[in-house]
Design an enzyme around this catalytic site. Structure first.
Site, PDB file in Angstrom:
ATOM      1  N   ALA A   1      32.605  39.296  33.985  1.00  0.00           N
ATOM      2  CA  ALA A   1      33.489  39.744  35.077  1.00  0.00           C
ATOM      3  C   ALA A   1      33.067  39.030  36.349  1.00  0.00           C
ATOM      4  O   ALA A   1      31.924  39.133  36.775  1.00  0.00           O
ATOM      5  CB  ALA A   1      33.382  41.257  35.239  1.00  0.00           C
ATOM      6  N   GLN A   2      33.997  38.309  36.939  1.00  0.00           N
ATOM      7  CA  GLN A   2      33.634  37.556  38.152  1.00  0.00           C
ATOM      8  C   GLN A   2      33.937  38.359  39.407  1.00  0.00           C
ATOM      9  O   GLN A   2      33.098  38.531  40.273  1.00  0.00           O
ATOM     10  CB  GLN A   2      34.417  36.236  38.188  1.00  0.00           C
ATOM     11  CG  GLN A   2      34.001  35.251  37.121  1.00  0.00           C
ATOM     12  CD  GLN A   2      34.783  33.943  37.241  1.00  0.00           C
ATOM     13  OE1 GLN A   2      35.417  33.666  38.241  1.00  0.00           O
ATOM     14  NE2 GLN A   2      34.729  33.141  36.185  1.00  0.00           N
ATOM     15  N   GLY A   3      35.177  38.860  39.492  1.00  0.00           N
ATOM     16  CA  GLY A   3      35.685  39.445  40.735  1.00  0.00           C
ATOM     17  C   GLY A   3      34.817  40.537  41.301  1.00  0.00           C
ATOM     18  O   GLY A   3      34.113  40.330  42.301  1.00  0.00           O
ATOM     19  N   GLY A   4      34.804  41.710  40.689  1.00  0.00           N
ATOM     20  CA  GLY A   4      33.967  42.774  41.206  1.00  0.00           C
ATOM     21  C   GLY A   4      34.493  44.156  40.916  1.00  0.00           C
ATOM     22  O   GLY A   4      35.181  44.363  39.931  1.00  0.00           O
TER      23      GLY A   4
ATOM     24  N   HIS B   1      45.547  36.994  32.342  1.00  0.00           N
ATOM     25  CA  HIS B   1      45.072  36.608  33.671  1.00  0.00           C
ATOM     26  C   HIS B   1      45.824  35.336  34.047  1.00  0.00           C
ATOM     27  O   HIS B   1      45.882  34.395  33.254  1.00  0.00           O
ATOM     28  CB  HIS B   1      43.562  36.362  33.657  1.00  0.00           C
ATOM     29  CG  HIS B   1      42.963  36.339  35.030  1.00  0.00           C
ATOM     30  ND1 HIS B   1      43.196  35.321  35.919  1.00  0.00           N
ATOM     31  CD2 HIS B   1      42.166  37.224  35.675  1.00  0.00           C
ATOM     32  CE1 HIS B   1      42.552  35.585  37.054  1.00  0.00           C
ATOM     33  NE2 HIS B   1      41.918  36.737  36.926  1.00  0.00           N
TER      34      HIS B   1
ATOM     35  N   GLU C   1      42.070  41.026  46.030  1.00  0.00           N
ATOM     36  CA  GLU C   1      42.669  40.413  44.830  1.00  0.00           C
ATOM     37  C   GLU C   1      44.126  40.852  44.743  1.00  0.00           C
ATOM     38  O   GLU C   1      44.593  41.662  45.549  1.00  0.00           O
ATOM     39  CB  GLU C   1      41.870  40.821  43.584  1.00  0.00           C
ATOM     40  CG  GLU C   1      40.454  40.246  43.607  1.00  0.00           C
ATOM     41  CD  GLU C   1      39.669  40.533  42.331  1.00  0.00           C
ATOM     42  OE1 GLU C   1      40.280  40.611  41.263  1.00  0.00           O
ATOM     43  OE2 GLU C   1      38.452  40.682  42.434  1.00  0.00           O
TER      44      GLU C   1
ATOM     45  N   ASP D   1      37.090  46.072  17.923  1.00  0.00           N
ATOM     46  CA  ASP D   1      36.461  46.846  16.837  1.00  0.00           C
ATOM     47  C   ASP D   1      36.629  48.368  17.023  1.00  0.00           C
ATOM     48  O   ASP D   1      36.986  49.083  16.099  1.00  0.00           O
ATOM     49  CB  ASP D   1      34.962  46.511  16.747  1.00  0.00           C
ATOM     50  CG  ASP D   1      34.722  45.019  16.588  1.00  0.00           C
ATOM     51  OD1 ASP D   1      35.502  44.371  15.870  1.00  0.00           O
ATOM     52  OD2 ASP D   1      33.757  44.505  17.190  1.00  0.00           O
TER      53      ASP D   1
ATOM     54  N   ARG E   1      49.174  40.929  38.772  1.00  0.00           N
ATOM     55  CA  ARG E   1      48.974  39.919  37.722  1.00  0.00           C
ATOM     56  C   ARG E   1      50.152  39.720  36.780  1.00  0.00           C
ATOM     57  O   ARG E   1      50.406  38.616  36.327  1.00  0.00           O
ATOM     58  CB  ARG E   1      47.772  40.330  36.863  1.00  0.00           C
ATOM     59  CG  ARG E   1      46.527  39.957  37.531  1.00  0.00           C
ATOM     60  CD  ARG E   1      45.360  40.145  36.632  1.00  0.00           C
ATOM     61  NE  ARG E   1      44.209  40.014  37.513  1.00  0.00           N
ATOM     62  CZ  ARG E   1      43.018  40.420  37.232  1.00  0.00           C
ATOM     63  NH1 ARG E   1      42.759  40.990  36.074  1.00  0.00           N
ATOM     64  NH2 ARG E   1      42.038  40.255  38.081  1.00  0.00           N
TER      65      ARG E   1
ATOM     66  N   ARG F   1      47.024  46.717  34.699  1.00  0.00           N
ATOM     67  CA  ARG F   1      45.803  47.079  35.442  1.00  0.00           C
ATOM     68  C   ARG F   1      45.734  46.361  36.792  1.00  0.00           C
ATOM     69  O   ARG F   1      45.931  45.139  36.868  1.00  0.00           O
ATOM     70  CB  ARG F   1      44.570  46.693  34.612  1.00  0.00           C
ATOM     71  CG  ARG F   1      43.261  46.974  35.287  1.00  0.00           C
ATOM     72  CD  ARG F   1      42.138  46.550  34.387  1.00  0.00           C
ATOM     73  NE  ARG F   1      42.148  45.118  34.182  1.00  0.00           N
ATOM     74  CZ  ARG F   1      41.353  44.268  34.814  1.00  0.00           C
ATOM     75  NH1 ARG F   1      40.492  44.706  35.701  1.00  0.00           N
ATOM     76  NH2 ARG F   1      41.415  42.984  34.556  1.00  0.00           N
TER      77      ARG F   1
ATOM     78  N   THR G   1      31.484  42.621  30.245  1.00  0.00           N
ATOM     79  CA  THR G   1      30.983  42.936  31.602  1.00  0.00           C
ATOM     80  C   THR G   1      30.323  41.708  32.220  1.00  0.00           C
ATOM     81  O   THR G   1      30.563  41.367  33.383  1.00  0.00           O
ATOM     82  CB  THR G   1      29.957  44.096  31.529  1.00  0.00           C
ATOM     83  OG1 THR G   1      30.618  45.252  31.033  1.00  0.00           O
ATOM     84  CG2 THR G   1      29.345  44.385  32.890  1.00  0.00           C
TER      85      THR G   1
ATOM     86  N   HIS H   1      43.479  38.526  28.795  1.00  0.00           N
ATOM     87  CA  HIS H   1      42.322  38.891  29.613  1.00  0.00           C
ATOM     88  C   HIS H   1      41.894  40.339  29.440  1.00  0.00           C
ATOM     89  O   HIS H   1      40.701  40.635  29.411  1.00  0.00           O
ATOM     90  CB  HIS H   1      42.690  38.626  31.070  1.00  0.00           C
ATOM     91  CG  HIS H   1      41.606  38.909  32.056  1.00  0.00           C
ATOM     92  ND1 HIS H   1      40.401  38.254  32.045  1.00  0.00           N
ATOM     93  CD2 HIS H   1      41.546  39.783  33.108  1.00  0.00           C
ATOM     94  CE1 HIS H   1      39.639  38.690  33.036  1.00  0.00           C
ATOM     95  NE2 HIS H   1      40.304  39.624  33.674  1.00  0.00           N
TER      96      HIS H   1
ATOM     97  N   GLY I   1      27.988  47.104  27.329  1.00  0.00           N
ATOM     98  CA  GLY I   1      28.547  46.723  28.631  1.00  0.00           C
ATOM     99  C   GLY I   1      28.318  47.846  29.634  1.00  0.00           C
ATOM    100  O   GLY I   1      27.546  48.786  29.380  1.00  0.00           O
ATOM    101  N   ILE I   2      29.010  47.754  30.760  1.00  0.00           N
ATOM    102  CA  ILE I   2      28.811  48.735  31.834  1.00  0.00           C
ATOM    103  C   ILE I   2      29.097  50.167  31.361  1.00  0.00           C
ATOM    104  O   ILE I   2      28.384  51.101  31.743  1.00  0.00           O
ATOM    105  CB  ILE I   2      29.664  48.365  33.079  1.00  0.00           C
ATOM    106  CG1 ILE I   2      29.366  49.281  34.257  1.00  0.00           C
ATOM    107  CG2 ILE I   2      31.147  48.347  32.758  1.00  0.00           C
ATOM    108  CD1 ILE I   2      30.019  48.828  35.565  1.00  0.00           C
TER     109      ILE I   2
END
Ligand code: SIN
Length: 532
Positions: free
Chosen positions: A45-48, A241, A113, A220, A288, A384, A42, A349, A13-14
């Site tokens: 992930a929609q939002g940003g 979420h 958000e 993991d 959230r 978060r 990653t 989430h 991932g990122i």
């Protein structure tokens, strides 16, 4: 097979890829991933990415929003580091080729958000993660110093325990020498010796029956580090979420990005009435934890299976232009979100806790770093703030690179490490032992360790999980290893950590809400169990 690499990166991932691209400038990098390289959280992930880009926004506002969302359990230093280093890291991402949407005047089109006091979320339509994943992966594949091993499942981290030495949580110099990795195609367990290892294996949403996480999110890295006697913290803070698409037969649950609420979408009950005014003055854009609890409460009161997100009043063309992914997905189940309300339910989430790291990404185990969702930097506290996680990965992978690229000069390979010993194991013929454990585990966690908790439910969960843990360890010891056994073992371990830490927290804070302790207390709770 036996390999030696300067940097072993677990996860594509990122967090893993941005670290690898930097590390490749100073040494050989091997990235292992249990699935295909682009199958990461990653990608979904929609939002940003939240970052302070222009006035009237300021670092201080983003810092305060993060602390408020985190219910003051954040490490303020980690918050300040992450937010003030954001612009530099985002610039690098753009230089690597990631494109973020701009408005007509050429400025970045920033979204809002839950919990954010300003518009500050950089995005690529509603598919920001996909844009990032594809770009970073393309750069990594071009780099001759990076080898990516797909379908390679990391089974255990290698420490002095594998040299026959006794290690417990009080051992001061536990050192990571690499990892044992299952090559899923050849069914062999490789020994990968590394000077530096980065754990970037993502979260653990699949401990729950309903999650927005892809099936690979099985905790993991967290389980492995715990077994290697590293420090894990804040696992009780699992973020649900508020808005996943209600479509009971679909796994994973499709995320309905919070940016839709930032764009003007409104939460409504089954009769089409707004309800967030009963819970928080920020209404549908409250943090959230508050929104998910409000929806959970409305579901319990009404006995319904879902609530709604109403976007019908928003400009049709702009809605489709900004959220093409959500629009197309809703159409596949017969919902035109410009004309009909979207049925939603909360879903697991994000794992806010994880492998405890310092400001340079060092875990408690020497030469082992962690970044991304599997880590706990202190940024998120008890909850978060939306779109802070991709940013956290960028900042901490960079810091882990800075620190490890100096340290590596003084590290050598530990050639005495033996290869994996599979003596006495047999092929497990009964997959039902694994699938049924998985079902039981997800059911226990969903019904006893959800959004609202109590001591009674948590104790029930703990008792039942101890049976699953005993059975799974037994199966693991006697079976020829396959990824499914390792995954279920990791999930059971992570679930026990969530329940244990939830039982230890005698207060309600952020994402951990207990009907037995509805108030916040001042004292910090023990971070992990020193039992072994
Ligand atoms: C979303 O788009 O709502 C998810 C973003 C995040 O989890 O930060």
């Amino acid at each position: 097979m036996r390999r030696e690499v300067d940097f072993l990166v677990i996860g594509t991932g990122i967090a893993g890829l941005t670290f690898a691209l930097k590390a490749a400038k100073v040494g050989k990098v091997c990235i292992v991933t249990k699935s295909k390289a682009d199958e990461t959280a990653t990608k979904y992930a929609q939002g940003g990415i939240a970052a302070v880009m222009y006035t009237p926004d300021t670092y201080e506002k983003h810092i305060q929003d993060t602390l408020i969302a985190g219910d003051d359990l954040n490490d303020e230093k980690a918050v300040r580091i992450t937010i003030t280093e954001a612009p530099e890291r985002i610039k690098e991402l753009i230089e690597l080729g990631v494109s973020f949407d701009k408005n007509a005047s050429g400025q970045y089109d920033l979204a809002k958000e839950g919990g954010h006091s300003e518009f500050r979320v950089l995005h690529h339509k509603d598919q920001t993660g996909l844009e990032i994943e594809e770009t970073l992966l393309a750069r990594a594949r071009e780099d001759s110093n990076i080898e990516i091993l797909e379908n390679h499942f990391t089974v255990e981290l290698i420490t002095q325990h594998h040299l026959g030495m006794y290690v417990n949580r009080r051992t001061p110099d536990i050192t990571c020498f690499g990892a044992y990795v299952l090559d899923r195609k050849n069914n062999s367990i490789d020994t990968i010796l590394a000077k530096v290892t980065l754990m970037a294996s993502g979260g653990a949403g699949n401990v729950y029956a309903t999650t927005t996480n892809p099936p690979i999110a099985t905790g993991d890295g967290i389980a492995m580090v715990y077994r290697a006697k590293g420090t894990i913290e804040k696992m009780e803070f699992i973020q649900f979420h508020p808005t996943s698409l209600y479509n009971p037969t679909e796994k994973p649950s499709f995320l309905i990005t919070e940016a839709l609420r930032g764009f003007g979408g409104i939460l409504k009950d089954i009769n089409g009435n707004e309800f967030m005014q009963k819970y928080d003055k920020r209404l549908s854009l409250a943090p959230r934890d508050i929104v998910a609890r409000a929806i959970d409460n409305e579901l319990k009161i009404s006995g319904e299976d879902h609530m709604y997100l109403d976007c019908r009043h928003l400009n049709r063309n702009q809605l489709i232009d900004h959220f093409p992914g959500v629009y197309a997905k809703c159409l596949t189940i017969g919902i035109d979100m410009t004309r009909e309300m979207i049925p939603i339910v909360p879903a697991a989430h994000y794992t806010c806790g994880g492998i405890k790291v310092d400001e340079w990404g060092n875990s408690s185990i020497i030469n082992l770093y962690a970044s991304g969702e599997c880590s706990s930097t202190g940024l998120h506290g008890a909850n978060r703030l939306a779109s802070n996680s991709l940013l956290e990965s960028l900042v901490y992978s960079h810091r882990a690179f800075i620190d490890s690229s100096q340290k590596i000069k003084h590290v050598s390979f530990c050639n005495e490490i033996p290869d994996w010993n599979a003596e006495g194991t047999v092929m497990n013929e009964e997959m039902v032992l694994i699938t049924q454990t998985m079902r039981e585990l997800q059911s226990i966690m969903t019904y006893y360790v959800g959004i609202v908790r109590s001591d009674l439910r948590l104790k029930r969960a703990a008792d039942r999980l101890s049976i699953l843990e005993r059975e799974t360890e037994e199966l693991y010891k006697h079976s020829v290893l396959i990824d499914k056994i390792c995954e279920v073992r990791n999930l059971v371990k992570v679930a026990t950590l969530i329940v244990k830490m939830a039982l230890e927290r005698k207060e309600s804070r952020g994402l951990h809400f207990s009907i037995d302790y509805p108030k916040v207390i001042d004292t910090e709770v023990n971070i992990y169990s020193p039992e072994d």
